[in-house]
Scaffold this motif. Structure first.
Motif, PDB file in Angstrom:
ATOM      1  N   LEU A  71      -5.953  10.482   8.351  1.00 12.37           N
ATOM      2  CA  LEU A  71      -6.584   9.686   7.301  1.00 12.37           C
ATOM      3  C   LEU A  71      -5.603   9.409   6.167  1.00 12.37           C
ATOM      4  CD1 LEU A  71     -10.128  11.325   7.139  1.00 12.37           C
ATOM      5  CD2 LEU A  71      -9.524   9.098   8.088  1.00 12.37           C
ATOM      6  N   GLN A  72      -4.767  10.392   5.845  1.00 12.35           N
ATOM      7  CA  GLN A  72      -3.771  10.202   4.799  1.00 12.35           C
ATOM      8  C   GLN A  72      -2.757   9.131   5.223  1.00 12.35           C
ATOM      9  OE1 GLN A  72      -1.681  13.780   3.797  1.00 12.35           O
ATOM     10  NE2 GLN A  72      -0.835  12.941   1.914  1.00 12.35           N
ATOM     11  N   GLU A  73      -2.334   9.167   6.482  1.00 13.38           N
ATOM     12  CA  GLU A  73      -1.393   8.147   6.981  1.00 13.38           C
ATOM     13  C   GLU A  73      -2.024   6.764   6.941  1.00 13.38           C
ATOM     14  OE1 GLU A  73      -0.173   9.387  10.854  1.00 13.38           O
ATOM     15  OE2 GLU A  73       1.012  11.074  10.097  1.00 13.38           O
ATOM     16  N   ILE A  74      -3.297   6.686   7.330  1.00 20.36           N
ATOM     17  CA  ILE A  74      -3.998   5.395   7.290  1.00 20.36           C
ATOM     18  C   ILE A  74      -4.060   4.884   5.852  1.00 20.36           C
ATOM     19  CG2 ILE A  74      -6.266   4.314   7.561  1.00 20.36           C
ATOM     20  CD1 ILE A  74      -6.631   6.060  10.075  1.00 20.36           C
ATOM     21  N   GLU A  75      -4.392   5.776   4.911  1.00 24.31           N
ATOM     22  CA  GLU A  75      -4.475   5.392   3.502  1.00 24.31           C
ATOM     23  C   GLU A  75      -3.120   4.930   2.978  1.00 24.31           C
ATOM     24  OE1 GLU A  75      -6.518   4.486   0.177  1.00 24.31           O
ATOM     25  OE2 GLU A  75      -7.407   5.305   2.001  1.00 24.31           O
ATOM     26  N   GLY A  77      -0.716   3.682   4.782  1.00 25.69           N
ATOM     27  CA  GLY A  77      -0.457   2.391   5.428  1.00 25.69           C
ATOM     28  C   GLY A  77      -1.187   1.255   4.716  1.00 25.69           C
ATOM     29  N   LYS A  78      -2.439   1.513   4.335  1.00 27.64           N
ATOM     30  CA  LYS A  78      -3.205   0.490   3.608  1.00 27.64           C
ATOM     31  C   LYS A  78      -2.548   0.171   2.271  1.00 27.64           C
ATOM     32  CE  LYS A  78      -7.836   1.376   5.426  1.00 27.64           C
ATOM     33  NZ  LYS A  78      -9.182   1.875   5.097  1.00 27.64           N
ATOM     34  N   LYS A  81       0.599  -1.880   2.905  1.00 27.62           N
ATOM     35  CA  LYS A  81       0.277  -3.270   3.249  1.00 27.62           C
ATOM     36  C   LYS A  81      -0.210  -4.028   2.030  1.00 27.62           C
ATOM     37  CE  LYS A  81      -0.772  -2.699   8.135  1.00 27.62           C
ATOM     38  NZ  LYS A  81      -1.791  -2.764   9.174  1.00 27.62           N
ATOM     39  N   GLU A  82      -1.015  -3.357   1.196  1.00 27.54           N
ATOM     40  CA  GLU A  82      -1.512  -4.012  -0.014  1.00 27.54           C
ATOM     41  C   GLU A  82      -0.349  -4.350  -0.951  1.00 27.54           C
ATOM     42  OE1 GLU A  82      -4.418  -2.886  -3.737  1.00 27.54           O
ATOM     43  OE2 GLU A  82      -4.851  -2.000  -1.778  1.00 27.54           O
ATOM     44  N   GLN A  83       0.602  -3.429  -1.075  1.00 26.71           N
ATOM     45  CA  GLN A  83       1.772  -3.682  -1.917  1.00 26.71           C
ATOM     46  C   GLN A  83       2.600  -4.840  -1.353  1.00 26.71           C
ATOM     47  OE1 GLN A  83       2.385  -2.431  -4.861  1.00 26.71           O
ATOM     48  NE2 GLN A  83       4.232  -3.655  -5.053  1.00 26.71           N
ATOM     49  N   GLN A  84       2.775  -4.865  -0.034  1.00 31.97           N
ATOM     50  CA  GLN A  84       3.510  -5.967   0.592  1.00 31.97           C
ATOM     51  C   GLN A  84       2.793  -7.289   0.356  1.00 31.97           C
ATOM     52  OE1 GLN A  84       3.816  -4.801   4.686  1.00 31.97           O
ATOM     53  NE2 GLN A  84       5.608  -3.498   4.365  1.00 31.97           N
TER      54      GLN A  84
END
Length: 140
Positions: A71-75, A77-78, A81-84
């Motif tokens: 879950l931490q990795e998913i968070e 990653g999100k 992606k949001e920063q990108q």
């Protein structure tokens, strides 16, 4: 008769006692021996059960830890992606603003060129000519 004394504590009717023989109760005598063995086996089984329970608890904690990490990795990653996406949108907006500024500058130069050409063609260089030229440009 020894079997009657030995197994007198077993609840049973008198008629049933008469029918039963010592051989019928042989398993009870063996049960004393097997009780000790059963206790030993039960102790071993209890240890095995305890070990299995500890193993299950350990695996459950391991799974929970892996789930938290996932879950931490998913968070993360999100967030990445949001920063990108924000960076992409900022770059896109910046390039669009630059494009619009360039177009505005070209339009202003073109309008100045049109004004200059109209003033030269009309042959008037005073203030009235410039008002007339502005009106013509506005109509265009």
């Amino acid at each position: 008769m020894t079997h009657v004394k030995r197994f007198q504590g077993i609840p049973m009717s008198k008629s049933m006692r008469g029918l039963c023989k010592e051989e019928d109760y042989a398993f009870l005598g063996m049960s004393e021996k097997t009780t000790k063995e059963t206790a030993r086996v039960a102790g071993a089984l209890g240890d095995d059960w305890r070990d299995q329970k500890e193993e299950r608890v350990r695996r459950r904690l391991e799974r929970e830890q892996q789930e938290k990490e996932r879950l931490q990795e998913i968070e993360e990653g999100k967030k990445e992606k949001e920063q990108q996406w924000r960076t992409h949108v900022a770059e896109l907006t910046s390039s669009q603003e630059k494009t619009l500024q360039d177009r505005l500058a070209r339009l202003r130069r073109f309008r100045e060129f049109q004004r200059k050409v109209l003033v030269e063609e009309s042959g008037m260089e005073d203030r009235a000519a410039s008002i007339t030229v502005n009106q013509l440009l506005t109509r265009m």
